[in-house]
Scaffold this motif. Structure first.
Motif, PDB file in Angstrom:
ATOM      1  N   LYS A 245      34.467  72.741  15.051  1.00 20.32           N
ATOM      2  CA  LYS A 245      34.387  72.702  16.320  1.00 20.32           C
ATOM      3  C   LYS A 245      33.014  72.672  16.706  1.00 20.32           C
ATOM      4  CE  LYS A 245      35.432  73.131  20.907  1.00 20.32           C
ATOM      5  NZ  LYS A 245      36.261  72.079  21.495  1.00 20.32           N
ATOM      6  N   ARG A 246      31.965  73.211  15.865  1.00 18.53           N
ATOM      7  CA  ARG A 246      30.507  73.133  16.236  1.00 18.53           C
ATOM      8  C   ARG A 246      29.945  71.591  15.606  1.00 18.53           C
ATOM      9  NH1 ARG A 246      27.120  74.166  19.953  1.00 18.53           N
ATOM     10  NH2 ARG A 246      25.248  73.954  19.029  1.00 18.53           N
ATOM     11  N   ALA A 247      30.739  71.123  14.648  1.00 17.40           N
ATOM     12  CA  ALA A 247      30.416  70.004  14.268  1.00 17.40           C
ATOM     13  C   ALA A 247      30.583  68.734  15.014  1.00 17.40           C
ATOM     14  CB  ALA A 247      30.767  69.610  12.704  1.00 17.40           C
ATOM     15  N   GLU A 248      31.735  69.094  15.936  1.00 15.69           N
ATOM     16  CA  GLU A 248      32.274  68.028  16.756  1.00 15.69           C
ATOM     17  C   GLU A 248      31.274  68.217  17.806  1.00 15.69           C
ATOM     18  OE1 GLU A 248      36.167  67.116  19.743  1.00 15.69           O
ATOM     19  OE2 GLU A 248      36.091  68.551  17.974  1.00 15.69           O
ATOM     20  N   THR A 249      30.743  69.351  18.301  1.00 14.96           N
ATOM     21  CA  THR A 249      29.925  69.370  19.462  1.00 14.96           C
ATOM     22  C   THR A 249      28.614  68.879  19.316  1.00 14.96           C
ATOM     23  OG1 THR A 249      31.065  71.588  19.996  1.00 14.96           O
ATOM     24  CG2 THR A 249      29.015  71.208  20.960  1.00 14.96           C
ATOM     25  N   ILE A 250      27.991  68.829  18.209  1.00 20.01           N
ATOM     26  CA  ILE A 250      26.876  67.993  17.817  1.00 20.01           C
ATOM     27  C   ILE A 250      27.070  66.629  17.382  1.00 20.01           C
ATOM     28  CG2 ILE A 250      25.708  70.327  17.423  1.00 20.01           C
ATOM     29  CD1 ILE A 250      26.151  69.685  14.284  1.00 20.01           C
ATOM     30  N   GLY A 251      28.325  66.278  17.752  1.00 20.19           N
ATOM     31  CA  GLY A 251      28.450  64.920  17.283  1.00 20.19           C
ATOM     32  C   GLY A 251      28.668  64.384  15.668  1.00 20.19           C
ATOM     33  N   ARG A 252      29.086  65.206  15.004  1.00 19.10           N
ATOM     34  CA  ARG A 252      29.382  65.091  13.554  1.00 19.10           C
ATOM     35  C   ARG A 252      30.620  65.429  13.256  1.00 19.10           C
ATOM     36  NH1 ARG A 252      24.572  64.078  10.664  1.00 19.10           N
ATOM     37  NH2 ARG A 252      26.058  63.394   8.963  1.00 19.10           N
ATOM     38  N   PRO A 253      31.697  64.937  13.903  1.00 17.88           N
ATOM     39  CA  PRO A 253      33.204  65.418  13.355  1.00 17.88           C
ATOM     40  C   PRO A 253      33.628  65.297  11.938  1.00 17.88           C
ATOM     41  CG  PRO A 253      33.161  63.192  14.747  1.00 17.88           C
ATOM     42  CD  PRO A 253      31.705  63.734  14.599  1.00 17.88           C
ATOM     43  N   ILE A 254      34.158  66.554  11.628  1.00 13.61           N
ATOM     44  CA  ILE A 254      34.655  66.636  10.116  1.00 13.61           C
ATOM     45  C   ILE A 254      35.913  66.920  10.139  1.00 13.61           C
ATOM     46  CG2 ILE A 254      32.323  66.611   9.307  1.00 13.61           C
ATOM     47  CD1 ILE A 254      32.835  69.607   9.286  1.00 13.61           C
ATOM     48  N   GLU A 255      36.956  66.329   9.130  1.00 12.72           N
ATOM     49  CA  GLU A 255      38.093  66.869   9.054  1.00 12.72           C
ATOM     50  C   GLU A 255      38.636  66.609   7.528  1.00 12.72           C
ATOM     51  OE1 GLU A 255      40.595  64.733  11.931  1.00 12.72           O
ATOM     52  OE2 GLU A 255      40.209  62.846  10.717  1.00 12.72           O
ATOM     53  N   GLY A 256      39.794  67.197   7.076  1.00 12.02           N
ATOM     54  CA  GLY A 256      40.424  66.859   5.956  1.00 12.02           C
ATOM     55  C   GLY A 256      39.614  67.481   4.894  1.00 12.02           C
ATOM     56  N   GLU A 257      39.319  66.611   3.708  1.00 13.80           N
ATOM     57  CA  GLU A 257      39.003  67.012   2.572  1.00 13.80           C
ATOM     58  C   GLU A 257      37.300  67.122   2.784  1.00 13.80           C
ATOM     59  OE1 GLU A 257      39.684  64.103  -0.724  1.00 13.80           O
ATOM     60  OE2 GLU A 257      41.728  64.698  -0.658  1.00 13.80           O
ATOM     61  N   ARG A 258      36.777  66.259   3.585  1.00 14.22           N
ATOM     62  CA  ARG A 258      35.479  66.342   4.192  1.00 14.22           C
ATOM     63  C   ARG A 258      35.055  67.647   4.873  1.00 14.22           C
ATOM     64  NH1 ARG A 258      33.006  63.564   8.660  1.00 14.22           N
ATOM     65  NH2 ARG A 258      30.798  63.527   8.741  1.00 14.22           N
ATOM     66  N   LEU A 259      36.012  68.139   5.561  1.00 14.82           N
ATOM     67  CA  LEU A 259      35.744  69.478   6.000  1.00 14.82           C
ATOM     68  C   LEU A 259      35.750  70.616   5.038  1.00 14.82           C
ATOM     69  CD1 LEU A 259      35.516  71.496   8.646  1.00 14.82           C
ATOM     70  CD2 LEU A 259      38.198  71.336   8.797  1.00 14.82           C
ATOM     71  N   ALA A 260      36.797  70.648   4.206  1.00 15.42           N
ATOM     72  CA  ALA A 260      36.786  71.379   3.104  1.00 15.42           C
ATOM     73  C   ALA A 260      35.595  71.402   2.411  1.00 15.42           C
ATOM     74  CB  ALA A 260      38.061  71.143   2.087  1.00 15.42           C
ATOM     75  N   ALA A 261      35.014  70.443   2.068  1.00 19.24           N
ATOM     76  CA  ALA A 261      33.769  70.526   1.405  1.00 19.24           C
ATOM     77  C   ALA A 261      32.523  71.064   2.064  1.00 19.24           C
ATOM     78  CB  ALA A 261      33.286  69.014   1.008  1.00 19.24           C
ATOM     79  N   VAL A 262      32.490  70.744   3.563  1.00 18.09           N
ATOM     80  CA  VAL A 262      31.391  71.206   4.496  1.00 18.09           C
ATOM     81  C   VAL A 262      31.707  72.660   4.523  1.00 18.09           C
ATOM     82  CG1 VAL A 262      30.655  71.351   6.665  1.00 18.09           C
ATOM     83  CG2 VAL A 262      31.194  69.070   5.710  1.00 18.09           C
ATOM     84  N   VAL A 263      32.947  73.145   4.718  1.00 19.78           N
ATOM     85  CA  VAL A 263      32.984  74.505   4.671  1.00 19.78           C
ATOM     86  C   VAL A 263      32.424  75.269   3.392  1.00 19.78           C
ATOM     87  CG1 VAL A 263      34.760  76.364   4.619  1.00 19.78           C
ATOM     88  CG2 VAL A 263      34.862  74.443   6.149  1.00 19.78           C
ATOM     89  N   ALA A 264      32.719  74.724   2.336  1.00 17.63           N
ATOM     90  CA  ALA A 264      32.290  75.242   0.927  1.00 17.63           C
ATOM     91  C   ALA A 264      30.715  75.538   0.868  1.00 17.63           C
ATOM     92  CB  ALA A 264      33.129  74.609  -0.241  1.00 17.63           C
ATOM     93  N   GLY A 265      30.242  74.375   1.201  1.00 20.13           N
ATOM     94  CA  GLY A 265      28.897  74.308   1.067  1.00 20.13           C
ATOM     95  C   GLY A 265      28.318  75.061   2.150  1.00 20.13           C
ATOM     96  N   PHE A 266      28.832  75.273   3.175  1.00 18.12           N
ATOM     97  CA  PHE A 266      28.502  76.250   4.552  1.00 18.12           C
ATOM     98  C   PHE A 266      28.376  77.610   4.035  1.00 18.12           C
ATOM     99  CE2 PHE A 266      29.269  79.052   8.031  1.00 18.12           C
ATOM    100  CZ  PHE A 266      28.608  78.559   9.214  1.00 18.12           C
ATOM    101  N   LYS A 267      29.385  78.068   3.313  1.00 19.41           N
ATOM    102  CA  LYS A 267      29.344  79.398   2.857  1.00 19.41           C
ATOM    103  C   LYS A 267      28.376  79.776   1.911  1.00 19.41           C
ATOM    104  CE  LYS A 267      33.486  80.625   5.218  1.00 19.41           C
ATOM    105  NZ  LYS A 267      33.537  81.691   6.104  1.00 19.41           N
TER     106      LYS A 267
END
Length: 299
Positions: A245-267
């Motif tokens: 949701k935050r990524a979408e708000t700042i204009g960088r929508p992510i989903e699917g495998e890309r979202l999973a990778a971002v979440v892992a990096g985020f953690k």
């Protein structure tokens, strides 16, 4: 005009060096004199909750007879508990209002044991219709009752207390900030009602619930106390829904495998630095996208 006189045994002996009869006569004489000069007189029996109940009632009733329109029953040293406060106010009101039905009972609590707000609310249940307190709970020693907490408790739980106040709660945050500036003090981030974290959410399950319906985790609206709105703290406890949701708000929508990778990096990054701001989130997304591009080139 507010007149006060200590009534407890320790205050009578150590501070005033007066007997009960002397205290009683002094209270009456002081209230009578004040009433001859002012239309509205309040009398406080200092250290009321360490005063013998019968003597306390005698002094307050005598003050009402002498012309006091408001009777304050203060927990001067933060000694009382909610049940004691509720019961004491109920007994005093039952006795004194028989002769003085229009007298207003007031509560004034200190926070030495951390119960000033709870005791003030208990006093309301016992019949008090005036609450004395302070913004941010400032005051002697551990402070006074935090008036902003009482205002919102009475507003949110009107179903329980059955009373309202004339306070415009939308100015509470502003008043708190002004007081912090004047007194050069800082309140805790997790301070009830006016703290910077009062409407912040980090836990993943909380953020997920907030995205669905803010009432899942907020019992009052941030706008009702003067905040612009709620906000999510992105940290190690945040879930994929809030990150997306935050990524979408700042204009960088992510989903699917890309979202999973971002979440892992985020953690991983959150474990290192704690809170993740927008710049950090963008950097994580860019890093994931950069890795994806390299993989695509050699696929």
């Amino acid at each position: 005009c507010h007149v006060f006189l200590a009534t407890s045994p320790i205050h009578r002996a150590a501070k005033l060096k007066m007997s009960t009869n002397e205290v009683l006569s002094t209270a009456v004489r002081s209230v009578e004199y004040a009433a001859s000069l002012f239309d509205d007189v309040e009398f406080s029996a200092e250290d009321a909750f360490r005063t013998e109940p019968e003597f306390l009632a005698d002094v307050l009733e005598a003050a009402a007879d002498a012309g006091a329109r408001t009777l304050n029953v203060p927990d001067t040293v933060g000694y009382a508990t909610p049940q004691e406060v509720r019961d004491r106010f109920a007994v005093l009101a039952a006795r004194i209002k028989q002769r003085h039905p229009h007298v207003i009972f007031s509560t004034h609590c200190h926070d030495d044991l951390g119960m000033a707000v709870a005791n003030s609310l208990a006093a309301v249940q016992g019949g008090a219709r005036q609450v004395e307190g302070a913004i941010n709970g400032i005051g002697e020693r551990a402070g006074n009752c935090s008036i902003e907490e009482v205002i919102m408790a009475l507003k949110v739980r009107e179903d329980l207390y059955g009373v309202t106040t004339g306070a415009d709660s939308r100015h509470l945050v502003r008043a708190s900030k002004i007081l912090c500036e004047i007194t050069e003090t800082v309140i805790a981030r997790n301070k009830s009602v006016v703290g910077i974290n009062a409407f912040a959410h980090e836990a993943g399950i909380h953020q997920h619930g907030m995205l669905a319906d803010s009432r899942t985790y907020e019992i009052m609206r941030p706008q009702d106390v003067g905040f612009e709105g709620s906000w999510f703290v992105l940290g190690k406890h945040s879930g994929r829904h809030a990150i997306a949701k935050r990524a979408e708000t700042i204009g960088r929508p992510i989903e699917g495998e890309r979202l999973a990778a971002v979440v892992a990096g985020f953690k991983r990054r959150a474990d290192q630095i704690g809170e993740i701001n927008d710049a950090e989130l963008i950097a994580i997304i860019d890093q994931v996208d950069g890795v994806s591009e390299v993989v695509a080139q050699y696929a």
